[in-house]
Design a protein around this motif. Structure first.
Motif, PDB file in Angstrom:
ATOM      1  N   ARG A   1       0.846  -1.172   0.000  1.00 19.56           N
ATOM      2  CA  ARG A   1       0.000   0.000   0.000  1.00 19.56           C
ATOM      3  C   ARG A   1       0.892   1.235   0.000  1.00 19.56           C
ATOM      4  O   ARG A   1       1.936   1.254   0.632  1.00 19.56           O
ATOM      5  CB  ARG A   1      -0.889   0.021   1.252  1.00 19.56           C
ATOM      6  CG  ARG A   1      -1.915  -1.106   1.286  1.00 19.56           C
ATOM      7  CD  ARG A   1      -2.757  -1.017   2.528  1.00 19.56           C
ATOM      8  NE  ARG A   1      -3.734  -2.091   2.571  1.00 19.56           N
ATOM      9  CZ  ARG A   1      -4.580  -2.263   3.567  1.00 19.56           C
ATOM     10  NH1 ARG A   1      -4.572  -1.435   4.600  1.00 19.56           N
ATOM     11  NH2 ARG A   1      -5.442  -3.267   3.524  1.00 19.56           N
ATOM     12  N   THR A   2       0.452   2.254  -0.681  1.00 21.91           N
ATOM     13  CA  THR A   2       1.268   3.468  -0.759  1.00 21.91           C
ATOM     14  C   THR A   2       1.000   4.344   0.456  1.00 21.91           C
ATOM     15  O   THR A   2      -0.088   4.359   1.004  1.00 21.91           O
ATOM     16  CB  THR A   2       0.949   4.261  -2.036  1.00 21.91           C
ATOM     17  OG1 THR A   2      -0.443   4.590  -2.032  1.00 21.91           O
ATOM     18  CG2 THR A   2       1.274   3.431  -3.268  1.00 21.91           C
ATOM     19  N   PHE A   3       2.056   5.073   0.855  1.00 19.38           N
ATOM     20  CA  PHE A   3       1.898   6.008   1.950  1.00 19.38           C
ATOM     21  C   PHE A   3       2.951   7.090   1.805  1.00 19.38           C
ATOM     22  O   PHE A   3       3.999   6.876   1.206  1.00 19.38           O
ATOM     23  CB  PHE A   3       2.033   5.301   3.305  1.00 19.38           C
ATOM     24  CG  PHE A   3       3.298   4.518   3.479  1.00 19.38           C
ATOM     25  CD1 PHE A   3       4.423   5.091   4.032  1.00 19.38           C
ATOM     26  CD2 PHE A   3       3.373   3.183   3.068  1.00 19.38           C
ATOM     27  CE1 PHE A   3       5.586   4.363   4.206  1.00 19.38           C
ATOM     28  CE2 PHE A   3       4.541   2.455   3.243  1.00 19.38           C
ATOM     29  CZ  PHE A   3       5.646   3.043   3.806  1.00 19.38           C
ATOM     30  N   PRO A   4       2.693   8.297   2.338  1.00 19.85           N
ATOM     31  CA  PRO A   4       3.633   9.407   2.177  1.00 19.85           C
ATOM     32  C   PRO A   4       4.957   9.097   2.850  1.00 19.85           C
ATOM     33  O   PRO A   4       5.010   8.417   3.863  1.00 19.85           O
ATOM     34  CB  PRO A   4       2.936  10.582   2.871  1.00 19.85           C
ATOM     35  CG  PRO A   4       1.511  10.186   2.954  1.00 19.85           C
ATOM     36  CD  PRO A   4       1.495   8.687   3.063  1.00 19.85           C
ATOM     37  N   ILE A   5       6.035   9.618   2.266  1.00 14.03           N
ATOM     38  CA  ILE A   5       7.344   9.467   2.891  1.00 14.03           C
ATOM     39  C   ILE A   5       8.110  10.772   2.827  1.00 14.03           C
ATOM     40  O   ILE A   5       7.826  11.644   2.017  1.00 14.03           O
ATOM     41  CB  ILE A   5       8.198   8.374   2.209  1.00 14.03           C
ATOM     42  CG1 ILE A   5       8.534   8.787   0.763  1.00 14.03           C
ATOM     43  CG2 ILE A   5       7.536   7.030   2.233  1.00 14.03           C
ATOM     44  CD1 ILE A   5       9.575   7.901   0.134  1.00 14.03           C
ATOM     45  N   GLU A   6       9.055  10.927   3.712  1.00 18.33           N
ATOM     46  CA  GLU A   6      10.063  11.959   3.625  1.00 18.33           C
ATOM     47  C   GLU A   6      11.387  11.241   3.438  1.00 18.33           C
ATOM     48  O   GLU A   6      11.619  10.201   4.043  1.00 18.33           O
ATOM     49  CB  GLU A   6      10.094  12.810   4.902  1.00 18.33           C
ATOM     50  CG  GLU A   6       8.782  13.513   5.209  1.00 18.33           C
ATOM     51  CD  GLU A   6       8.430  14.563   4.180  1.00 18.33           C
ATOM     52  OE1 GLU A   6       9.360  15.067   3.519  1.00 18.33           O
ATOM     53  OE2 GLU A   6       7.250  14.878   4.034  1.00 18.33           O
ATOM     54  N   THR A   7      12.260  11.761   2.597  1.00 20.86           N
ATOM     55  CA  THR A   7      13.498  11.046   2.317  1.00 20.86           C
ATOM     56  C   THR A   7      14.661  11.582   3.139  1.00 20.86           C
ATOM     57  O   THR A   7      14.832  12.791   3.281  1.00 20.86           O
ATOM     58  CB  THR A   7      13.858  11.118   0.817  1.00 20.86           C
ATOM     59  OG1 THR A   7      15.061  10.370   0.607  1.00 20.86           O
ATOM     60  CG2 THR A   7      14.058  12.533   0.335  1.00 20.86           C
ATOM     61  N   SER A   8      15.424  10.674   3.713  1.00 20.44           N
ATOM     62  CA  SER A   8      16.635  11.040   4.447  1.00 20.44           C
ATOM     63  C   SER A   8      17.864  10.504   3.725  1.00 20.44           C
ATOM     64  O   SER A   8      18.950  10.493   4.282  1.00 20.44           O
ATOM     65  CB  SER A   8      16.566  10.478   5.870  1.00 20.44           C
ATOM     66  OG  SER A   8      16.429   9.067   5.840  1.00 20.44           O
ATOM     67  N   MET A   9      17.693  10.035   2.500  1.00 21.26           N
ATOM     68  CA  MET A   9      18.792   9.447   1.750  1.00 21.26           C
ATOM     69  C   MET A   9      19.872  10.473   1.448  1.00 21.26           C
ATOM     70  O   MET A   9      19.601  11.627   1.183  1.00 21.26           O
ATOM     71  CB  MET A   9      18.281   8.885   0.411  1.00 21.26           C
ATOM     72  CG  MET A   9      17.739   7.485   0.505  1.00 21.26           C
ATOM     73  SD  MET A   9      17.064   6.923  -1.079  1.00 21.26           S
ATOM     74  CE  MET A   9      18.243   7.526  -2.261  1.00 21.26           C
ATOM     75  N   ASN A  10      21.110  10.022   1.483  1.00 21.66           N
ATOM     76  CA  ASN A  10      22.231  10.813   1.001  1.00 21.66           C
ATOM     77  C   ASN A  10      23.185   9.830   0.338  1.00 21.66           C
ATOM     78  O   ASN A  10      24.020   9.207   0.990  1.00 21.66           O
ATOM     79  CB  ASN A  10      22.924  11.563   2.142  1.00 21.66           C
ATOM     80  CG  ASN A  10      24.007  12.487   1.616  1.00 21.66           C
ATOM     81  OD1 ASN A  10      24.575  12.291   0.539  1.00 21.66           O
ATOM     82  ND2 ASN A  10      24.311  13.516   2.388  1.00 21.66           N
ATOM     83  N   LEU A  11      23.051   9.693  -0.983  1.00 22.63           N
ATOM     84  CA  LEU A  11      23.783   8.658  -1.695  1.00 22.63           C
ATOM     85  C   LEU A  11      25.285   8.891  -1.678  1.00 22.63           C
ATOM     86  O   LEU A  11      26.066   7.946  -1.748  1.00 22.63           O
ATOM     87  CB  LEU A  11      23.270   8.566  -3.132  1.00 22.63           C
ATOM     88  CG  LEU A  11      23.595   7.259  -3.865  1.00 22.63           C
ATOM     89  CD1 LEU A  11      22.984   6.068  -3.143  1.00 22.63           C
ATOM     90  CD2 LEU A  11      23.114   7.314  -5.295  1.00 22.63           C
ATOM     91  N   LYS A  12      25.716  10.148  -1.559  1.00 21.96           N
ATOM     92  CA  LYS A  12      27.151  10.414  -1.504  1.00 21.96           C
ATOM     93  C   LYS A  12      27.771   9.809  -0.261  1.00 21.96           C
ATOM     94  O   LYS A  12      28.956   9.460  -0.251  1.00 21.96           O
ATOM     95  CB  LYS A  12      27.403  11.923  -1.549  1.00 21.96           C
ATOM     96  CG  LYS A  12      27.107  12.539  -2.910  1.00 21.96           C
ATOM     97  CD  LYS A  12      27.365  14.030  -2.917  1.00 21.96           C
ATOM     98  CE  LYS A  12      27.040  14.617  -4.286  1.00 21.96           C
ATOM     99  NZ  LYS A  12      27.219  16.075  -4.326  1.00 21.96           N
TER     100      LYS A  12
END
Length: 203
Positions: free
Chosen positions: A37-48
């Motif tokens: 099921r879809t749900f809102p997210i906030e991203t904390s990713m930092n690929l570097k």
């Protein structure tokens, strides 16, 4: 041959998921990837930070899935993103995850991944394998492998990475550019630019 359970299939990667949604999830009990099921997210990713210098291999030498996983783990150790004492624990966790179902999520793309209780930060390595390796998925050989390890308690970033890699796996423009890139630095730069686009879509 390992396969995803009938009741827990992979979602189709033929169309893009709506912005601000999780298109894939990993079942905590089985470790299998599944439609969610879809749900809102906030991203904390930092690929570097996740994909350090030295953890990208433009042309892998591995001839099998297990060799590919070991080659990418060795790159993480050499780049000092993963301490050598955790290599064996990571290998066991990654192979155990593969035993529960192939992590091949799109044509020619696999994302071997695991959570480790003793890991403090999410780390990743990426390799290209022009000759292809079999990931026991029943499909075509895998030529791009993005391996990542997450702290056991950080499920949010773990899921963000699964979503993001699932997205790039259905982007022909990106995959063509990835296969054309000739150096580790150009591959890493391409990945971080794609991450910026991903974050823009979440705004």
């Amino acid at each position: 041959m390992h396969a995803f359970p009938r009741h827990d299939p992979l979602p189709s990667l033929t169309s893009s998921p709506p912005p601000r949604t999780i298109a894939l999830r990993e079942d905590i009990g089985t470790g299998c990837l599944a439609a969610s099921r879809t749900f809102p997210i906030e991203t904390s990713m930092n690929l570097k930070e996740i994909l350090p210098e030295g953890s990208v291999i433009p042309e892998m030498t591995a001839q099998s899935r297990d060799e590919a996983i070991e080659e990418l783990l060795d790159a993480l150790v050499r780049s000092e993103a993963l301490v050598a004492s955790l290599r064996e624990e990571a290998l066991v966790a990654l192979l155990k995850r593969e035993a529960s179902g192939s992590t091949c999520i799109a044509a020619g793309l696999a994302i071997p991944h695991a959570r480790l209780a003793s890991l403090r930060n999410c780390v990743g390595a990426l390799g290209r394998c022009g000759h292809g390796v079999e990931f026991e998925s029943g499909g075509q050989p895998v030529r791009t492998i993005f391996l990542f390890l997450s702290p056991e308690q950080d499920s949010e970033q773990h899921l963000e990475l699964i979503q993001w890699i699932g997205r790039i796996g259905q982007n022909p423009r990106f995959l063509q550019a990835l296969h054309a890139a000739k150096t580790a630095s150009s591959i890493r730069n391409l990945m971080t630019r794609e991450e910026d686009d991903f974050k823009d879509d979440l705004l």
